[in-house]
Enzyme design. Sequence first.
Site, PDB file in Angstrom:
ATOM      1  CD  GLU A 213      -6.759   3.211   1.712  1.00 39.37           C
ATOM      2  OE1 GLU A 213      -6.430   3.031   2.896  1.00 39.37           O
ATOM      3  OE2 GLU A 213      -6.215   4.050   0.975  1.00 39.37           O
TER       4      GLU A 213
ATOM      5  CG  ASP B 268      -2.569   6.224   0.256  1.00 35.54           C
ATOM      6  OD1 ASP B 268      -3.542   5.990  -0.484  1.00 35.54           O
ATOM      7  OD2 ASP B 268      -2.473   5.758   1.411  1.00 35.54           O
TER       8      ASP B 268
ATOM      9  CG  HIS C  70     -10.813   4.887   3.750  1.00 34.84           C
ATOM     10  ND1 HIS C  70     -10.862   6.203   4.147  1.00 34.84           N
ATOM     11  CD2 HIS C  70      -9.510   4.535   3.798  1.00 34.84           C
ATOM     12  CE1 HIS C  70      -9.642   6.618   4.413  1.00 34.84           C
ATOM     13  NE2 HIS C  70      -8.790   5.631   4.213  1.00 34.84           N
TER      14      HIS C  70
ATOM     15  CG  HIS D  57      -9.142   1.207   6.136  1.00 32.81           C
ATOM     16  ND1 HIS D  57      -9.165   2.331   6.944  1.00 32.81           N
ATOM     17  CD2 HIS D  57      -8.104   1.383   5.282  1.00 32.81           C
ATOM     18  CE1 HIS D  57      -8.189   3.136   6.593  1.00 32.81           C
ATOM     19  NE2 HIS D  57      -7.518   2.579   5.592  1.00 32.81           N
TER      20      HIS D  57
ATOM     21  CG  ASP E 110      -0.853   4.060   4.773  1.00 31.32           C
ATOM     22  OD1 ASP E 110      -1.102   4.450   3.622  1.00 31.32           O
ATOM     23  OD2 ASP E 110      -1.593   4.316   5.745  1.00 31.32           O
TER      24      ASP E 110
ATOM     25  CG  HIS F 120      -2.021   0.998   1.146  1.00 25.71           C
ATOM     26  ND1 HIS F 120      -3.235   0.690   0.578  1.00 25.71           N
ATOM     27  CD2 HIS F 120      -2.120   2.286   1.548  1.00 25.71           C
ATOM     28  CE1 HIS F 120      -4.035   1.741   0.643  1.00 25.71           C
ATOM     29  NE2 HIS F 120      -3.377   2.730   1.211  1.00 25.71           N
TER      30      HIS F 120
ATOM     31  CG  HIS G 136      -2.754  -0.096   4.624  1.00 23.18           C
ATOM     32  ND1 HIS G 136      -3.781  -0.627   3.888  1.00 23.18           N
ATOM     33  CD2 HIS G 136      -3.162   1.169   4.946  1.00 23.18           C
ATOM     34  CE1 HIS G 136      -4.765   0.249   3.772  1.00 23.18           C
ATOM     35  NE2 HIS G 136      -4.408   1.354   4.413  1.00 23.18           N
TER      36      HIS G 136
END
Length: 397
Positions: A126, A24, A153, A194, A322, A22, A215
């Site tokens: 995600e 972003d 999420h 999540h 992450d 993961h 993650h």
Amino acid sequence: MPDDTAARIRSLLGRHPVLDGHNDLPWEARERAAYDWERLDLAAGDLPTHTDLPRLRAGGVGAQFWSVFVPSTLAGEAAVTATLEQVDAVHAMVARWPGDLALATTRGEVEAALAGGRIASLMGAEGGHSIDSSLGTLRMLFALGVRYLTLTHNDNVPWADSATDEPVLGGLSPFGHEVVREMNRLGMLVDLSHVSAATMRDALDTAEAPVVFSHSSARAVCDHPRNVPDDVLGRLAGNGGVCMVTFVPKFVSPAVREWDLEAADAAAAEGISSSDFVAYTAFTAARRATHPAPAATLDDVVAHVEHVREVAGVEHIGLGGDYDGVDVQPAGLEDVSGYPRLLAALADRGWSDADLGALTSGNALRVLGETERRAGEIAATRGPGLARIEDLDGVPV
């Protein structure tokens, strides 16, 4: 690190580069440069992000799941559109640096990219809000190359409870189980980061292929709802799945977790929800100036890696840093160049090369391959699922 350890880790990463679950960077590219890869030049290095090409190379990263994340404050068609823009950004990024990056959707394509000296670029969506309760949208994301969906999420979706929202369903709804089954049929990884613990358990009850936590870390080490309880970690062996340990400070350090709880209360007093990714990230970044947060450390991450190994087994652990999903990372793991330091710390604690290779990419590659194999078997016996949540006539959703 000592020269002999450094040489060992370099050799290991040459044979077993990191496949991280993961990152972003695509959202950072949206926020910082409106997806203009000329302005956000990954090849130049020294960017304000956690990620660029020189640091990926220094960190031994050979494959990356780029998160095509959009905040769960977006909903319906707006969430779908923004997710498609994220997918487009990853395609554009790979096209911009074809000598360094290669789009990958299968284990074979990852291995081919590695053999050619390029960083395999996979995509993960995600949050279930990105499909707007539509299996047709799910199928189209898969067609565009997305290879996992995180079921939620920070907020619940109509068919699944989130870890950081008030429970409504007590796990998955009937449509939520359909989503998991359709992902298995397609060959899309079911990502349980999540989601609530009840959703994790429901998904494992339904899954016909290995699940991933792209993650997440261990709840027994840091009591945060985003982390994985031991009973769920224990089920990964039977499922074949992987928990990709994350580095997010409030998920790995109990001291940072306490600071974050106080920050969440302060944000709530100003009308800001801690589940609002954009607003709360800005709030905590500003709050650090007047209320400094304790620092998470590499040793905190080591504690989670070792706990997941102990409970789930070394065949069921990976890495999901992450990076660029949070503004601060642990000391020693400040950006994507830090993976060798983590591996060196584990080597000093007695991890063998075989165990380290399983952690860096071996387990994740196995899950990719097994998910593809199971999809072929499932597709041979079952047609496509429903189109939309409304198609469950008469069934509570």
